[in-house]
Design a protein around this motif. Structure first.
Motif, short mmCIF file in Angstrom:
data_model
loop_
_atom_site.label_atom_id
_atom_site.label_comp_id
_atom_site.label_asym_id
_atom_site.label_seq_id
_atom_site.Cartn_x
_atom_site.Cartn_y
_atom_site.Cartn_z
N LEU A 176 -10.89 25.30 -51.31
CA LEU A 176 -10.47 24.07 -51.96
C LEU A 176 -10.39 22.94 -50.95
CD1 LEU A 176 -7.50 25.60 -53.97
CD2 LEU A 176 -9.66 24.82 -54.95
N ARG A 177 -10.35 21.72 -51.47
CA ARG A 177 -10.10 20.58 -50.59
C ARG A 177 -9.29 19.53 -51.38
NH1 ARG A 177 -16.22 17.99 -50.50
NH2 ARG A 177 -16.18 17.22 -52.65
N PRO A 178 -8.54 18.70 -50.65
CA PRO A 178 -7.74 17.67 -51.32
C PRO A 178 -8.65 16.68 -52.03
CG PRO A 178 -7.06 17.94 -49.02
CD PRO A 178 -8.33 18.70 -49.18
N ALA A 179 -8.20 16.20 -53.19
CA ALA A 179 -8.97 15.20 -53.93
C ALA A 179 -7.99 14.27 -54.64
CB ALA A 179 -9.87 15.90 -54.95
N GLY A 180 -8.51 13.22 -55.23
CA GLY A 180 -7.65 12.26 -55.93
C GLY A 180 -6.80 11.50 -54.93
N GLU A 200 -4.40 22.60 -41.77
CA GLU A 200 -4.52 23.07 -43.15
C GLU A 200 -3.61 22.21 -44.03
OE1 GLU A 200 -3.38 27.13 -43.86
OE2 GLU A 200 -3.90 27.00 -45.99
N PRO A 201 -4.15 21.63 -45.11
CA PRO A 201 -3.28 20.84 -45.99
C PRO A 201 -2.15 21.70 -46.55
CG PRO A 201 -5.61 20.50 -46.54
CD PRO A 201 -5.56 21.64 -45.58
N HIS A 230 -1.09 14.79 -43.48
CA HIS A 230 -0.77 14.23 -42.16
C HIS A 230 0.71 14.41 -41.86
CE1 HIS A 230 -4.55 12.29 -43.26
NE2 HIS A 230 -4.75 12.01 -41.98
N HIS A 231 1.05 14.38 -40.55
CA HIS A 231 2.45 14.60 -40.21
C HIS A 231 3.11 13.45 -39.44
CE1 HIS A 231 1.83 15.67 -35.97
NE2 HIS A 231 0.77 16.34 -36.37
N ARG A 232 2.45 12.31 -39.39
CA ARG A 232 3.14 11.13 -38.86
C ARG A 232 2.46 9.86 -39.33
NH1 ARG A 232 0.26 9.57 -34.19
NH2 ARG A 232 -1.11 11.25 -33.48
N LEU A 233 3.09 8.72 -39.00
CA LEU A 233 2.53 7.41 -39.32
C LEU A 233 2.28 6.69 -38.00
CD1 LEU A 233 5.02 6.40 -42.17
CD2 LEU A 233 2.66 7.25 -42.44
N GLU A 234 1.25 5.88 -37.97
CA GLU A 234 1.00 5.08 -36.77
C GLU A 234 0.64 3.66 -37.21
OE1 GLU A 234 -2.29 7.00 -34.83
OE2 GLU A 234 -3.75 6.08 -36.16
N PRO A 235 0.81 2.69 -36.29
CA PRO A 235 0.47 1.32 -36.67
C PRO A 235 -1.01 1.23 -37.05
CG PRO A 235 1.68 1.35 -34.60
CD PRO A 235 1.32 2.78 -34.92
N MET A 278 -2.42 25.61 -48.32
CA MET A 278 -3.43 25.57 -49.38
C MET A 278 -4.07 26.95 -49.60
SD MET A 278 -6.48 22.79 -49.91
CE MET A 278 -7.51 23.38 -48.58
N SER A 279 -4.26 27.68 -48.51
CA SER A 279 -4.92 28.99 -48.61
C SER A 279 -4.09 29.99 -49.43
CB SER A 279 -5.18 29.56 -47.21
OG SER A 279 -3.96 29.68 -46.51
N PHE A 280 -2.75 29.80 -49.46
CA PHE A 280 -1.91 30.72 -50.23
C PHE A 280 -2.18 30.56 -51.73
CE2 PHE A 280 1.92 32.01 -47.49
CZ PHE A 280 1.16 32.00 -46.35
N LEU A 281 -2.35 29.32 -52.16
CA LEU A 281 -2.59 29.04 -53.58
C LEU A 281 -3.89 29.69 -54.04
CD1 LEU A 281 -1.94 25.40 -54.81
CD2 LEU A 281 -0.67 27.46 -55.35
#
Lengths: 500, 500
Positions: free
Chosen positions: B107-111, A115-116, A96-101, A74-77
C-alpha cells in the motif's frame, strides 16, 4: 400551540432538529478540524457516566483495561486482507515526524518516516501483534482486555456524535483457546451492550447477527445491537465480533495446547463509542430539547429557588439547601442522588428553559408560597405539566420517581419501535413501506421491516434503490420462511431498515 | 547476602534496574511502534487510580472535563512563535487520508490533505481556537476545563513511562478576566499536583518556578513540582503555566469587560502524565522490585492460602474467605480496602515473589498453623521481615497499618532527599558535587544543590559541561545572596540537578 424550544421540530426536519438539540444542550460543536467535534462539558459528563457504568460491567465480566499505541505501522494493516480492504479508504496517515521552515514562508513537514504510520481506525492489528508475544501456552489464555481510546476514520460525511472523523470508544480484544469460548465471549459482550442500552440508556435494542455484506472486515461473525430512532431509522449502537482464527493466523497468535500441539488461537473484539451519545439524544429528546434517562443524567434534579430581594433570598436559600441535603441523602441506582441548586441571577423563564433543553429529569421550583406550604413544584422532563407536591412526600418518593422516569422512557421508546415494526412478505409492501409518506420530510418512512430472505445477492438492486440495508438477523424467535422478493426458501428473517 | 529479585540492582545500574522493575511488575513493555509503549493491566490500574484521585481534585476545584480534537491544523501551531519553535522538531504529521494499492506491491498513502495536520503534542492552540468562539463577555469567564487525552511528541530517546513518543496525560486549559485570577489558578493547580504527589504518591516534591531557559514554550511563567529519584536525579513531575496574554493574542481570545471595553483574556494550562507512573516506580521501589504506596496500589492486601491436599484446602479457603470479608469491610482512605486471595496452583515461593515484584503493600500468608492459632503471617512490602500477628488484632489495625506504610514511604523518600540536598556557594564544590563518586555507576552523583545565581547566561558553559540544569526557583523560604559562580548579587537561589 405548545411552545417549541428547538427549531426546526422533529416533524419538520429531523436531522437538523438533532443538530439543534445537541447545540441547545451545549453538548458539542464542530471544530476547525474537518469532521472532528469538540465534546463540551455537558456532553462529556454524559459520556463519563456511560464510561463508568460500562467499565464496571466489563470488570464484572472479568476484563482488565490496558493501553496500546495510537499508531499502526502500515505493514501491520496489510496482513489481514479483508480488514485492510475495509479500512484503507478512511485512514489518517502520518508520514513525517517534524516541521521545518518552508522557504516560501510558514512550515512544512520534514523527517520522512521509513514506514508510514496509520492513526488507529480500530486496533485488532496492533493489539494482535502484542498478543502474539504474550501467548505461548494454553496457560496464558484467555486474555480478556479492554481499551478506552480515541480512533480515527476519515469519513466523507460527518454528523456530530453519530459519525465523526475522530471518536472516543472502548474496544475489547480477547484471545481464547477454543472457538466455543470465543463465541461465548462474543455473545456475553453483546449481552452486556444490550443490558446497558436498555437498562441505562432506556433504549430498546434488537440483538442479532449481521449478514455477510454488513460484517466487520475480517470477522467470521458480527453481532450487533440495533435501535430505532424517532425518525424510524436504525442505528447500530454496538458490535461484538467473533474473529475466528483470521487475525491469529495473520498475526501468528499461536499456543501450545494441553496435549502439546501448536494451535492458532481464537479471538474476539467488541466496541461501543461516543455514537451512543447521539443515539441517546435521538431516542428520547423532544421538540423542547434533550431528554436524559435518570441513570445517566449528569444532574438528576435541579432546584430553582424563586425569590425577590435579599431577605427572601436568605430564607429561600436556607430552605432549598436543606431540601437539597435531604434529597442528596436518598439513593437512586445505589448512588447518592445527583442534585444541584441553580441560584444564578437570571430570569426564571430563561433558567427553566436552560435545564429543559439540557434534559435534567426533574426540575423543582421553590418560592415563598411553596416554602410556606412545605411543598415543591415539580417539573418532570418526560411530562408536559408541572405539579405541586408535599415536600416530605417528594423526598420520600424521589428515588421511585426517578426509577419511574427511567422505565417510562424505555417503555415509550419500545412502544414507538413496536408501532413501526411490521412483517412484510412481498415486494410491493416493501417498496411502499420504505417510500416516504411525506415528501417534505423524506427522512420519515415506515420503520423496521421483518422480512425473510434467501440470499443477499437477490436483494441487492432493490435495497440499493430504496437505500435500505439488512440490519441484523434477530436472535431468539427467528424461524424459516420464504424470501419476500423471490419466494425461495429462507432460513430466517432479518430486520430491514434505513440506517445511520 | 540478601536475595535479589531484580538484576541489576539499583547500585549496579539504575536505569536498567528501572526497566527491569517495570518488566518484573508486568506494568508495560515496548511496542512495535518506535517510542510507543504498551501499558499492561497492572500499570494501567495504577494509572486509573491516579486518574480518579486527580479527577476528583480537579472537580473539587471547579473544573469540568471536555474533549478536543486529536489533530491541529499546521497553521494553528504557527500562530505563537515560541510555542511552535518549542514543538516543531517533535511533531507527528498527518499528510494523507487514505491508502491505495502501490503498483510495486503493498500500500501507499493517498488522498493528500490540503493542509497537514499535527497530532497534538499539547493542545493550547486547538483549544484556544475554540475558546476564542466561546468568550465574548466577562460573563463567559472564567472557563475552567480539563481534558484527559493522549499526546504525541516525537522524542529521539525514549524510556518506558518517563519519555515516550505517545503518552497519556491530562491538560487543564483555563481562561480568566484578569492576570491576578490566572496567576491564582496557576498556583492553585501546582498546589493540587504537590498535594497529589506527596499525599497520594508519597513522593516529596519541591514547588517552584522555572528559570527563563526551562519555561514552557509560550508561557510567561512555568511552575513545576520536582522530585528526587533514588539515583539523586531530579524528575519534573507536573507543570502549571501562566500564559499571560500570549496565546489569547495569538488566537484572539477577547472579551468585553464590565466597563464595556474589549480586552485580551489571560490563560493558563497545566498537566501531569503517565510519567508519574515512572516517577512512582523510581521513588519507592527496591532491589526486590516495585513498591507501591497503599493509596494508589491496585491491590492493597493479598492473601496467600497455604495448604496440602483437598481437605485442608477447603478449610483454609473458608478461613481466608472470612478473613478477606472482614478486612474488606474495613475502610482505608474512605474506601473499602482492596484485597484479593491468590489461590492459583503455583509454588508458594513463586507466588510470594509475584506479589513482591508487583509491589502489593501487605501480603498475608495463612496456613493450618496460623488457622489453629487464629493468627496471620504478615509481610509488609516496605519492611524486610514477616511477622506473625493475632488475626483479630490485624483486622482491627489494618487501616492504621496501611496509613503507616503510606507515611513511612513518604518519610523515607523525604529523608533520602534531605540527605542529598546541600547548599553550595562556590564552583569547586559545585563541580565535585556533580562529578560521579563511583566511575562504575556514572548516574550516581551528589543530588540537589541549592545555589544562588544572578544570570543563567553566566552559568551556561558550566552547566552544559556538567549536564546540570536549574530545576526550579523554590517558592517560600527563598532569599537573596551571591551567585555561586560569579559572586554577583542574586535575588534568589535555585535547585540545580541532573535530571530526567
Amino acid at each position: 400551540m405548545a411552545k417549541t424550544a428547538i427549531t426546526p421540530t422533529r416533524a419538520e426536519d429531523y436531522p437538523e432538529w438533532f443538530q439543534q438539540v445537541v447545540r441547545a444542550a451545549d453538548m458539542a460543536e464542530t471544530s476547525a478540524v474537518r469532521g472532528c467535534i469538540v465534546i463540551k462539558p455537558w456532553g462529556y459528563r454524559l459520556w463519563e457516566n456511560m464510561q463508568r457504568s460500562l467499565d464496571d460491567m466489563f470488570k464484572a465480566t472479568g476484563h482488565q483495561n490496558a493501553y496500546f499505541p495510537l499508531f499502526i505501522p502500515m505493514s501491520f494493516l496489510e496482513k489481514e486482507a479483508e480488514h485492510v480492504e475495509g479500512f484503507a479508504k478512511e485512514c489518517a496517515v502520518v508520514t513525517h515526524h517534524r516541521l521545518e521552515p518552508d522557504p516560501d514562508g510558514g512550515l512544512r513537514p520534514a523527517g520522512k518516516l521509513e514506514e508510514p504510520l496509520i492513526v488507529r481506525p480500530t486496533s485488532e492489528t496492533i493489539i494482535g501483534a502484542t498478543y502474539a508475544k504474550w501467548v505461548q501456552s494454553y496457560r496464558d489464555l484467555p486474555i480478556l482486555i479492554n481499551q478506552w481510546a480515541n480512533v480515527v476514520r476519515w469519513e466523507m460525511r460527518t454528523r456530530m456524535f453519530l459519525r465523526t472523523a475522530e471518536f472516543l470508544w472502548q474496544e475489547g480484544h480477547t484471545v481464547h483457546a477454543t472457538a466455543e469460548e470465543a463465541v461465548e465471549e462474543t455473545e456475553r459482550m453483546i449481552d452486556v451492550y444490550a443490558d446497558f442500552a436498555e437498562n441505562w440508556m432506556a433504549m430498546p435494542v434488537i440483538v442479532g447477527s449481521k449478514t455477510d455484506s454488513e460484517r466487520f472486515p475480517g470477522a467470521v461473525e458480527t453481532l450487533s445491537i440495533e435501535a430505532m430512532m424517532q425518525d424510524r431509522k436504525a442505528l447500530q449502537a454496538g458490535t461484538s465480533h467473533f474473529l475466528g482464527q483470521n487475525f491469529s493466523k495473520a498475526q501468528e497468535i499461536k499456543f501450545q495446547s494441553e496435549t502439546g500441539d501448536i494451535q492458532y488461537a481464537w479471538t474476539t473484539s467488541w466496541g461501543v463509542s461516543t455514537r451512543l451519545v447521539g443515539a441517546l439524544v435521538m431516542t428520547h429528546s423532544d421538540d423542547d430539547g434533550l431528554v436524559l434517562p435518570p441513570r445517566l443524567a449528569p444532574i438528576q434534579i435541579v432546584i430553582q429557588p424563586i425569590y425577590k430581594g435579599d431577605d427572601q433570598r436568605g430564607q429561600i436559600l436556607q430552605y432549598v439547601n436543606e431540601l437539597r441535603d435531604q434529597i442528596a441523602a436518598q439513593k437512586y441506582d445505589n448512588q447518592p442522588i445527583r442534585i444541584e441548586i441553580d441560584d444564578r441571577d437570571i430570569r426564571g423563564g430563561e433558567k427553566k428553559w436552560y435545564h429543559v433543553k439540557r434534559g435534567v429529569p426533574i426540575r423543582l421550583e421553590v418560592g415563598p408560597k411553596d416554602m410556606a406550604a412545605d411543598s415543591v413544584f415539580v417539573g418532570r422532563r418526560d411530562q408536559p405539566k408541572c405539579i405541586g407536591m408535599d415536600k416530605a412526600e417528594f423526598v420520600a418518593k424521589v428515588s421511585d420517581l426517578l426509577a419511574q422516569i427511567q422505565t417510562g422512557l424505555f417503555e415509550r421508546a419500545l412502544a414507538m419501535r413496536n408501532d413501526n415494526t411490521v412483517t412484510i412478505d412481498n415486494e410491493a409492501d416493501f417498496r411502499s413501506f420504505f417510500t416516504p409518506a411525506n415528501a417534505k420530510n423524506p427522512e420519515i418512512h415506515g420503520g423496521f421491516a421483518k422480512c425473510h430472505f434467501a440470499s443477499e445477492a437477490d436483494l441487492a438492486d432493490l435495497l440499493k434503490e430504496l437505500k435500505v440495508t439488512p440490519r441484523c438477523i434477530p436472535r431468539g424467535d427467528n424461524h424459516p420462511g420464504k424470501c419476500f422478493l423471490t419466494g425461495k426458501p429462507a432460513e430466517h428473517y432479518a430486520i430491514f431498515a434505513k440506517s445511520y
